[in-house]
Design a protein around this motif. Structure first.
Motif, PDB file in Angstrom:
ATOM      1  N   ILE A 134      -3.416  13.650   2.983  1.00  0.00           N
ATOM      2  CA  ILE A 134      -3.462  12.187   3.105  1.00  0.00           C
ATOM      3  C   ILE A 134      -4.386  11.644   2.019  1.00  0.00           C
ATOM      4  O   ILE A 134      -5.502  12.159   1.834  1.00  0.00           O
ATOM      5  CB  ILE A 134      -3.967  11.760   4.499  1.00  0.00           C
ATOM      6  CG1 ILE A 134      -2.991  12.228   5.575  1.00  0.00           C
ATOM      7  CG2 ILE A 134      -4.136  10.240   4.567  1.00  0.00           C
ATOM      8  CD1 ILE A 134      -3.475  11.991   6.982  1.00  0.00           C
ATOM      9  N   ASP A 135      -3.921  10.618   1.316  1.00  0.00           N
ATOM     10  CA  ASP A 135      -4.710   9.966   0.268  1.00  0.00           C
ATOM     11  C   ASP A 135      -4.794   8.475   0.570  1.00  0.00           C
ATOM     12  O   ASP A 135      -3.771   7.816   0.807  1.00  0.00           O
ATOM     13  CB  ASP A 135      -4.068  10.169  -1.106  1.00  0.00           C
ATOM     14  CG  ASP A 135      -4.119  11.617  -1.551  1.00  0.00           C
ATOM     15  OD1 ASP A 135      -5.214  12.082  -1.890  1.00  0.00           O
ATOM     16  OD2 ASP A 135      -3.051  12.273  -1.520  1.00  0.00           O
ATOM     17  N   LEU A 136      -6.023   7.948   0.536  1.00  0.00           N
ATOM     18  CA  LEU A 136      -6.267   6.525   0.812  1.00  0.00           C
ATOM     19  C   LEU A 136      -7.126   5.960  -0.312  1.00  0.00           C
ATOM     20  O   LEU A 136      -8.247   6.423  -0.529  1.00  0.00           O
ATOM     21  CB  LEU A 136      -6.974   6.364   2.158  1.00  0.00           C
ATOM     22  CG  LEU A 136      -7.397   4.964   2.583  1.00  0.00           C
ATOM     23  CD1 LEU A 136      -6.192   4.039   2.696  1.00  0.00           C
ATOM     24  CD2 LEU A 136      -8.148   5.011   3.912  1.00  0.00           C
ATOM     25  N   ALA A 137      -6.579   4.981  -1.049  1.00  0.00           N
ATOM     26  CA  ALA A 137      -7.291   4.356  -2.168  1.00  0.00           C
ATOM     27  C   ALA A 137      -7.532   2.892  -1.831  1.00  0.00           C
ATOM     28  O   ALA A 137      -6.587   2.107  -1.716  1.00  0.00           O
ATOM     29  CB  ALA A 137      -6.478   4.484  -3.461  1.00  0.00           C
ATOM     30  N   MET A 138      -8.806   2.516  -1.680  1.00  0.00           N
ATOM     31  CA  MET A 138      -9.167   1.159  -1.263  1.00  0.00           C
ATOM     32  C   MET A 138      -9.995   0.467  -2.337  1.00  0.00           C
ATOM     33  O   MET A 138     -10.478   1.092  -3.287  1.00  0.00           O
ATOM     34  CB  MET A 138      -9.945   1.219   0.055  1.00  0.00           C
ATOM     35  CG  MET A 138      -9.182   1.830   1.204  1.00  0.00           C
ATOM     36  SD  MET A 138     -10.168   1.972   2.731  1.00  0.00           S
ATOM     37  CE  MET A 138     -11.229   3.367   2.331  1.00  0.00           C
ATOM     38  N   GLY A 139     -10.211  -0.847  -2.153  1.00  0.00           N
ATOM     39  CA  GLY A 139     -10.983  -1.631  -3.108  1.00  0.00           C
ATOM     40  C   GLY A 139     -10.198  -1.898  -4.376  1.00  0.00           C
ATOM     41  O   GLY A 139      -9.142  -1.315  -4.628  1.00  0.00           O
ATOM     42  N   LYS A 140     -10.706  -2.825  -5.172  1.00  0.00           N
ATOM     43  CA  LYS A 140     -10.076  -3.136  -6.450  1.00  0.00           C
ATOM     44  C   LYS A 140     -11.109  -3.781  -7.363  1.00  0.00           C
ATOM     45  O   LYS A 140     -12.212  -4.143  -6.933  1.00  0.00           O
ATOM     46  CB  LYS A 140      -8.882  -4.085  -6.263  1.00  0.00           C
ATOM     47  CG  LYS A 140      -9.249  -5.484  -5.792  1.00  0.00           C
ATOM     48  CD  LYS A 140      -8.008  -6.357  -5.695  1.00  0.00           C
ATOM     49  CE  LYS A 140      -8.355  -7.775  -5.245  1.00  0.00           C
ATOM     50  NZ  LYS A 140      -9.140  -8.523  -6.253  1.00  0.00           N
ATOM     51  N   MET A 186       0.821  -1.213   0.000  1.00  0.00           N
ATOM     52  CA  MET A 186       0.000   0.000   0.000  1.00  0.00           C
ATOM     53  C   MET A 186       0.858   1.269   0.000  1.00  0.00           C
ATOM     54  O   MET A 186       0.342   2.377  -0.073  1.00  0.00           O
ATOM     55  CB  MET A 186      -0.973   0.000   1.183  1.00  0.00           C
ATOM     56  CG  MET A 186      -0.378   0.092   2.552  1.00  0.00           C
ATOM     57  SD  MET A 186      -1.632   0.213   3.876  1.00  0.00           S
ATOM     58  CE  MET A 186      -1.791  -1.493   4.375  1.00  0.00           C
ATOM     59  N   THR A 187       2.195   1.109   0.061  1.00  0.00           N
ATOM     60  CA  THR A 187       3.080   2.279   0.031  1.00  0.00           C
ATOM     61  C   THR A 187       4.119   2.192  -1.080  1.00  0.00           C
ATOM     62  O   THR A 187       5.129   2.884  -1.038  1.00  0.00           O
ATOM     63  CB  THR A 187       3.812   2.416   1.377  1.00  0.00           C
ATOM     64  OG1 THR A 187       4.602   1.245   1.622  1.00  0.00           O
ATOM     65  CG2 THR A 187       2.835   2.633   2.512  1.00  0.00           C
ATOM     66  N   ASP A 188       3.871   1.315  -2.076  1.00  0.00           N
ATOM     67  CA  ASP A 188       4.889   1.125  -3.117  1.00  0.00           C
ATOM     68  C   ASP A 188       4.736   2.052  -4.306  1.00  0.00           C
ATOM     69  O   ASP A 188       5.484   1.965  -5.282  1.00  0.00           O
ATOM     70  CB  ASP A 188       4.900  -0.333  -3.587  1.00  0.00           C
ATOM     71  CG  ASP A 188       3.595  -0.757  -4.249  1.00  0.00           C
ATOM     72  OD1 ASP A 188       2.668   0.082  -4.359  1.00  0.00           O
ATOM     73  OD2 ASP A 188       3.486  -1.943  -4.641  1.00  0.00           O
ATOM     74  N   ALA A 246      -1.556  -0.539  -9.078  1.00  0.00           N
ATOM     75  CA  ALA A 246      -1.961  -1.868  -9.565  1.00  0.00           C
ATOM     76  C   ALA A 246      -1.695  -2.959  -8.541  1.00  0.00           C
ATOM     77  O   ALA A 246      -2.254  -4.052  -8.650  1.00  0.00           O
ATOM     78  CB  ALA A 246      -1.241  -2.186 -10.871  1.00  0.00           C
ATOM     79  N   THR A 247      -0.860  -2.689  -7.547  1.00  0.00           N
ATOM     80  CA  THR A 247      -0.636  -3.657  -6.472  1.00  0.00           C
ATOM     81  C   THR A 247      -1.457  -3.226  -5.257  1.00  0.00           C
ATOM     82  O   THR A 247      -1.894  -2.080  -5.163  1.00  0.00           O
ATOM     83  CB  THR A 247       0.844  -3.736  -6.090  1.00  0.00           C
ATOM     84  OG1 THR A 247       1.250  -2.485  -5.524  1.00  0.00           O
ATOM     85  CG2 THR A 247       1.701  -4.049  -7.306  1.00  0.00           C
ATOM     86  N   TYR A 248      -1.643  -4.134  -4.305  1.00  0.00           N
ATOM     87  CA  TYR A 248      -2.518  -3.798  -3.189  1.00  0.00           C
ATOM     88  C   TYR A 248      -2.229  -4.691  -1.989  1.00  0.00           C
ATOM     89  O   TYR A 248      -1.717  -5.798  -2.111  1.00  0.00           O
ATOM     90  CB  TYR A 248      -3.994  -3.955  -3.587  1.00  0.00           C
ATOM     91  CG  TYR A 248      -4.292  -5.224  -4.352  1.00  0.00           C
ATOM     92  CD1 TYR A 248      -4.484  -6.442  -3.692  1.00  0.00           C
ATOM     93  CD2 TYR A 248      -4.337  -5.216  -5.751  1.00  0.00           C
ATOM     94  CE1 TYR A 248      -4.737  -7.605  -4.400  1.00  0.00           C
ATOM     95  CE2 TYR A 248      -4.586  -6.383  -6.467  1.00  0.00           C
ATOM     96  CZ  TYR A 248      -4.785  -7.569  -5.793  1.00  0.00           C
ATOM     97  OH  TYR A 248      -5.030  -8.727  -6.482  1.00  0.00           O
ATOM     98  N   VAL A 282      -6.316  -2.298   0.084  1.00  0.00           N
ATOM     99  CA  VAL A 282      -5.767  -0.940   0.016  1.00  0.00           C
ATOM    100  C   VAL A 282      -4.765  -0.895  -1.133  1.00  0.00           C
ATOM    101  O   VAL A 282      -3.738  -1.570  -1.096  1.00  0.00           O
ATOM    102  CB  VAL A 282      -5.083  -0.527   1.334  1.00  0.00           C
ATOM    103  CG1 VAL A 282      -4.551   0.901   1.220  1.00  0.00           C
ATOM    104  CG2 VAL A 282      -6.063  -0.633   2.493  1.00  0.00           C
ATOM    105  N   ARG A 283      -5.101  -0.112  -2.148  1.00  0.00           N
ATOM    106  CA  ARG A 283      -4.177   0.032  -3.274  1.00  0.00           C
ATOM    107  C   ARG A 283      -3.016   0.961  -2.919  1.00  0.00           C
ATOM    108  O   ARG A 283      -1.872   0.656  -3.176  1.00  0.00           O
ATOM    109  CB  ARG A 283      -4.929   0.558  -4.499  1.00  0.00           C
ATOM    110  CG  ARG A 283      -6.113  -0.305  -4.907  1.00  0.00           C
ATOM    111  CD  ARG A 283      -6.684   0.073  -6.265  1.00  0.00           C
ATOM    112  NE  ARG A 283      -6.902   1.494  -6.459  1.00  0.00           N
ATOM    113  CZ  ARG A 283      -7.968   2.181  -6.007  1.00  0.00           C
ATOM    114  NH1 ARG A 283      -8.907   1.555  -5.313  1.00  0.00           N
ATOM    115  NH2 ARG A 283      -8.086   3.478  -6.243  1.00  0.00           N
TER     116      ARG A 283
END
Length: 835
Positions: free
Chosen positions: A642-648, A608-610, A614-616, A709-710
């Motif tokens: 702060i940015d949080l991107a969840m789901g896929k 989630m920090t890379d 596309a990874t999660y 978490v993406r």
């Protein structure tokens, strides 16, 4: 006593054939040149005499001063070695035939291995018996069933370790489940018969477990007859123990309307229906077949001791001589106590046979579970009808853990996990110290489990000692041992099946050993002030770690399962080594991500920090109230966003449905930044002046969905800005040149043009002693390095190679820029730092 050239073996007219064969083999392995079998005691002075439950056994035991086996429970035995009435004597005497066989197994362990007679053996008296009746293994995992050869090998292993039951219940044998009504094809039935015969040779009870629950109509006489008919086909080839597992099925949806009409609905109805079916099998088949062992069953509620209508129906209606299998409190029970076993016996109303889900790994496919049987209270076996352990998909690799299961089941009062485990390692290594040490080092990397909380205890201790100021050479030796272990094992381990089972993990161990030693060398170079060497080593690490994580094996459906080794130890050491180097460089590095929700397969929190959407990260369970994902920024920093991107895709609902963003200076006291609800992507601006080391997203309500978490990113207020060019290539960004993370890099999309520069401007002017420019190993573009002081650009020097460090003389730096040379290759910069 001494092993004489000729040994007289005194037996009855019909000795137990496996015990006789094993005793003769043990004597020959000890150096006896000739074994003369007799039914009478030979004259004195005529060499060693061995009594195998034959004439004179009682007298020989009396002469040795050893009490006979009459007062022992089933499978007990006595074994005496010494001089009796001036005669060298060995006496093996069992409570029953199996007990005598176990006496022979103990003799095998006690006698030396010699190529000639003359070995002296110390006098010995053994009085031994099992702690519980059934002791063995249930092949009950999901995944690729064991091969026929592996099952034969396992049965030999069980006999050698005084296990007396093998339950044949592979989930993927269609004739056990989907095709339970159908008879086996002749060739498949012939293989099962071979297993039954091999089990008998090892005094192991082959148990056939038929699982009709997916389609059975409990009230149907035809289905009951089909079940009994199927059992008859197994009886005809020698099976005498039968089970009906009813686990992992629905008991609220009937397979036929007649069941609802007869039994009604709900858990109590399901219990009554299952009791009806099992009682018919017990009365119509088990009771009508002389020599049949008690019927076994696995209830649908097999994993707790909570009273329920289902359990009440089984307790009241199921025939009392049926054994009920139970996994403990939990499908995989970390611990199991005497009180829990008593509660299980009370709530089910029947004798309990444990189905212990260790070392099974079908729920954590990437790992081997090689640690010892642990967390089972002393006295537990005595409360049970027996213990059966569910092993791994890898049969040969399961032996280390199963060795310790056998120890505990036989003598829990004396069982000590560490001592038993050491004995298991010695046995598998075949007595070779170098092989044993290699096996210990390799198995240590797969030691942890729900039963053994500490992963890789030896390696973890070495890592801790190093960070606590210990000698780096000690940790290097431990990592080198892990690296070298695969070759030693492949060259010398006697059990070649273990090598085949562990093959991808062996490859991974060698690669992780290299990665770990490189990380250690990185720390040592950074501490020695050798910046160029440290940067060279650091650039090797990503590929080394990627190689270590690259190995996999084929799951039953053909999917590739990546293997995992020393998780939480080796990968964490590499991360800590990078953090140490970051401190030397004066940069914070990538935030460290953690989660309270566990990890599904290889979808680790670090994803989630890379910087790659596309990874999660993917949790291993549903989100519960107060679950959180947390970022450690490594130091207190000013926050901007702060940015949080969840789901896929395919898991759109796998996000925190109700939650809050929070920050903290110490990870203990938290301040709310923003609530969020009903959306997978969350963005929050941070008030000016806010500083924190930790940021987290915490669930304020539970939900049924898991968490993906993406990306979870923090924009720091003290981050430098990067301007200029050339423009970044796709997938790269100018900001990566000074984002505080040397593992990300700015890569230009083209060659530099005349006058083109890349400028790094810190959030505020700062007094600096040096400027460091880190570039990939293959970077070729040349550049002048200039420093802006009091509004003017001053030359510092030129970029030279991957690592360039230039002194600034303590100047108050406002910015630094790289002036590219026109026509050079497209430039790349990992990090520009001002210290």
């Amino acid at each position: 006593m001494t092993i004489s050239p000729t040994v007289h073996l005194v037996t009855g007219d019909n000795p137990d054939a496996p015990a006789l064969k094993l005793t003769e083999r043990a004597l020959r392995d000890a150096g006896a040149a000739r074994i003369e079998r007799t039914t009478t005691t030979p004259p004195q002075g005529d060499g060693l005499t061995v009594h195998l439950d034959g004439p004179g056994t009682a007298e020989a035991l009396s002469d040795l001063g050893i009490e006979g086996p009459a007062g022992l429970p089933a499978d007990g035995y006595v074994l005496g070695i010494g001089r009796a009435a001036d005669r060298d004597t060995i006496v093996l005497s069992g409570k029953d035939a199996t007990g005598t066989y176990y006496a022979a197994q103990s003799l095998r362990q006690l006698l030396p291995h010699r190529s000639a007679p003359g070995a002296e053996v110390r006098g010995t008296a053994v009085r031994d018996w099992p702690g519980t009746g059934w002791r063995g293994v249930i092949e009950g995992f999901y995944g690729t069933p064991w091969s026929h050869e592996a099952r034969l090998d396992q049965l030999d292993f069980y006999g050698a370790h005084k296990m007396n039951i093998y339950v044949y219940s592979p989930k993927d044998d269609a004739y056990l489940r989907e095709k339970w009504r159908d008879p086996y094809p002749p060739e498949q039935l012939a293989k099962i018969k071979e297993l039954v015969d091999r089990a008998a040779e090892n005094h192991v009870e082959f148990t056939y477990a038929l699982s009709p629950g997916l389609s059975v109509c409990y009230s149907s006489d035809a289905d009951i007859k089909a079940l009994n008919d199927k059992f008859q086909t197994l009886w005809d080839i020698g099976v005498r123990t039968f089970a009906v597992p009813l686990d992992d099925i629905s008991y609220t949806d009937w397979n036929c309307a007649a069941d609802e009409e007869k039994f009604g609905t709900g858990g109590g109805a399901a219990g009554a229906a299952q009791a009806h079916l099992l009682n018919r099998v017990n009365r119509d088949f088990i009771k009508t077949h002389d020599g049949a062992e008690p019927l076994q069953m696995v209830p649908t509620e097999y994993y707790d001791v909570q009273p329920s209508p289902y359990k009440k129906a089984l307790a009241e209606q199921l025939d009392k001589d049926v054994l009920v299998e139970w996994t403990g409190v939990g499908v995989i029970a970390p611990t199991m106590t005497v009180e829990e076993a008593k509660a299980a016996r009370e709530v089910f109303g029947h004798a309990i046979l444990t189905w212990d889900n260790y070392p099974v790994n079908d729920y954590i496919r990437g790992r081997l579970l090689l640690g010892p049987f642990n967390g089972r209270e002393k006295g537990l076996p005595g409360e049970l009808a027996g213990i059966t352990a569910n092993p791994m998909v890898q049969p040969y690799a399961s032996k280390l853990a199963l060795f310790t299961v056998a120890d505990h089941a036989w003598n829990d009062a004396a069982y000590e996990p560490g001592a038993s485990y050491a004995a298991a390692l010695r046995e598998m290594a075949g007595g070779d110290k170098d092989v044993r040490d290699a096996l210990r080092a390799f198995a240590d990397a797969s030691y942890g489990s729900l039963l053994n909380e500490q992963q890789s205890p030896e390696l973890a201790a070495a890592v801790k000692d190093f960070w606590d100021g210990g000698d780096p050479a000690a940790l290097d030796a431990r990592l080198r041992e892990l690296h070298d272990a695969p070759k030693v094992l492949r060259d010398g381990l006697p059990d070649r099946g273990f090598i085949a089972d562990a093959d991808p993990w062996l490859d991974s161990a060698e690669a992780w050993g290299t990665a770990g030693r490189t990380a250690l060398a990185l720390v040592r170079a950074a501490r020695d002030g050798d910046g160029a060497e440290a940067w060279r080593l650091r650039q090797q690490l990503p590929d080394l770690v990627a190689k270590a994580k690259s190995f996999s094996y084929d799951w039953i459906d053909g999917t590739k399962t990546p293997v995992v080794l020393a998780d939480g130890v080796l990968n964490t050491f590499v991360e800590e080594a990078l953090a140490e180097h970051n401190k030397a460089l004066g940069v914070p590095g990538r935030p460290k991500a953690t989660s309270s929700l566990g990890t599904y397969q290889q979808n680790a929190p670090s994803r989630m920090t890379d910087g790659d959407d596309a990874t999660y990260y993917w949790s291993s369970r549903e989100v519960r109230k107060d679950d959180a994902i947390t970022l450690d920024l490594h130091a207190q920093r000013g926050l901007r966003k702060i940015d949080l991107a969840m789901g896929k895709e395919g898991s759109a609902a796998d996000y925190i449905h109700e939650g809050v963003l929070e920050y903290s200076a110490d990870g203990e006291q938290w301040t709310k930044l923003a609530d969020f609800s009903g959306k997978a992507d969350v963005t929050a601006d941070v008030p000016d002046g806010t500083k924190a080391r930790f940021v987290r997203a915490r669930a304020t309500a539970g939900q049924n969905e898991w968490l993906v978490v993406r990306e979870f990113a923090v924009t720091a207020a003290d981050s430098a800005t990067v301007t200029g060019g050339p423009p970044a290539a796709e997938g790269s960004a100018l900001a990566a040149a000074a984002d505080g993370d040397p593992d990300t890099a700015y890569t230009a999309s083209r060659a530099p043009q005349a006058g083109e520069t890349l400028t790094v401007t810190p959030a505020e002017a700062k007094e600096t002693s040096s400027v460091t420019v880190l570039r990939p190993q293959n970077a070729k573009a040349a550049a002048r390095v200039e420093l802006r002081v009091d509004g003017e650009w001053r030359p510092l020097g030129r970029v030279s190679g991957p690592y360039t460090e230039l002194s600034t003389g303590g100047a108050q730096a406002e910015a630094v820029r790289l002036a590219w040379s026109e026509g050079d290759p497209a430039p790349a910069v990992a990090e520009v730092t001002l210290r």
